[in-house]
Design a protein around this motif. Sequence first.
Motif, short mmCIF file in Angstrom:
data_model
loop_
_atom_site.label_atom_id
_atom_site.label_comp_id
_atom_site.label_asym_id
_atom_site.label_seq_id
_atom_site.Cartn_x
_atom_site.Cartn_y
_atom_site.Cartn_z
N CYS A 132 11.40 1.90 9.52
CA CYS A 132 11.79 0.50 9.71
C CYS A 132 12.94 0.40 10.72
CB CYS A 132 12.11 -0.16 8.37
SG CYS A 132 12.15 -1.96 8.44
N TRP B 252 6.91 0.43 8.91
CA TRP B 252 6.75 0.16 7.48
C TRP B 252 7.61 1.11 6.64
CZ3 TRP B 252 2.72 2.33 10.44
CH2 TRP B 252 2.28 3.60 10.07
N HIS B 253 7.52 0.94 5.32
CA HIS B 253 8.34 1.72 4.37
C HIS B 253 7.43 2.64 3.54
CE1 HIS B 253 12.45 0.00 4.65
NE2 HIS B 253 11.80 -1.03 5.18
N PRO C 170 3.19 -0.78 3.21
CA PRO C 170 4.20 -1.68 2.64
C PRO C 170 5.28 -2.00 3.68
CG PRO C 170 4.52 0.55 1.83
CD PRO C 170 3.30 0.59 2.68
N ALA C 171 5.55 -3.29 3.86
CA ALA C 171 6.46 -3.70 4.93
C ALA C 171 7.47 -4.73 4.44
CB ALA C 171 5.66 -4.28 6.10
N TYR C 172 8.62 -4.73 5.13
CA TYR C 172 9.64 -5.75 4.87
C TYR C 172 10.61 -5.73 6.05
CZ TYR C 172 12.99 -8.69 2.37
OH TYR C 172 13.83 -9.72 1.99
N HIS C 173 10.37 -6.63 7.02
CA HIS C 173 11.25 -6.67 8.19
C HIS C 173 11.10 -8.01 8.89
CE1 HIS C 173 7.95 -5.87 11.24
NE2 HIS C 173 7.36 -5.48 10.14
N PHE D 62 8.05 -5.37 -0.97
CA PHE D 62 7.39 -4.63 0.10
C PHE D 62 5.88 -4.86 0.00
CE2 PHE D 62 11.45 -2.72 -0.61
CZ PHE D 62 11.90 -2.38 0.66
N MET E 221 7.98 3.28 -0.21
CA MET E 221 7.65 2.24 -1.17
C MET E 221 6.15 2.16 -1.46
SD MET E 221 10.47 0.99 -2.12
CE MET E 221 12.20 0.89 -1.62
N ARG F 108 7.24 -10.14 6.23
CA ARG F 108 8.22 -10.33 5.15
C ARG F 108 7.74 -11.52 4.33
NH1 ARG F 108 14.72 -10.92 5.98
NH2 ARG F 108 14.49 -8.75 6.63
#
Length: 239
Positions: free
Chosen positions: A115, A215-216, A174-177, A149, A219, A143
């Motif tokens: 990320c 991505w992560h 799994p993503a969060y940005h 995520f 997670m 997001r």
Amino acid sequence: MPDTRRPIIGISAYAERARWSEAWDMPAVLLPGEYVDSVVRAGGTPVLLPPVDGIAAAAAGIDGLIIAGGGDIDPARYGQERHERTDGVQEVRDAAELALLDAALDRGVPVLGICRGMQLMNVARGGTLHQHLPEVVDGAQHRRRVGCFDPHPVKVAPGSRTAEVLGRTEADVPAYHHQAVAELGSGVTATAWTDDGLVEAIEYAGTPNVLGVQWHPEMGDDPALFDWLVAAASGTARR
């Protein structure tokens, strides 16, 4: 006797105010436990690397490096004014991780950027970032919910090291940005994308054992990237 030492994987850590138990609320060096657990499951020994001056010297004692996720990178490092939604900037962390990356590359230590870590790898080579995705694309898939995520699909370039490591050219990750790679830096190759065209993975051309993903993986339930890093770090440990 054969060397049975587990490879030492340095993970760049956060410096944040944190609260735990009923008594403590103070500045701390911390990291989500999933990073540590993922390294252990892959057969490595995790070591947290705090964002402090001189931390690059630790590269001499590690066999692999993870540049972890976290707050946004100072836009001044890629020649932009700070957007009002750019958040969590810590100049000392930017400097520490850039120095760690340089030191790891000098030693031939394998690197995995996650990320923010991937974004930093691009900025280190003169690349730029989109500072707030909702102004560039429909940012909802990147997001969806605060602190969650959620998965989204990516396509991976066939024949790339990324595809080789993952063992496939399509994946749900799994993503969060809210930021992403814009212009690629010198010698930076994009190797995965979302359907809206955003870069989701990079490699350094001509530099083996260096990958970044937007991505992560810590997670999710696919250990491939951590398995790859620890296996590559085993070679560093033997050297």
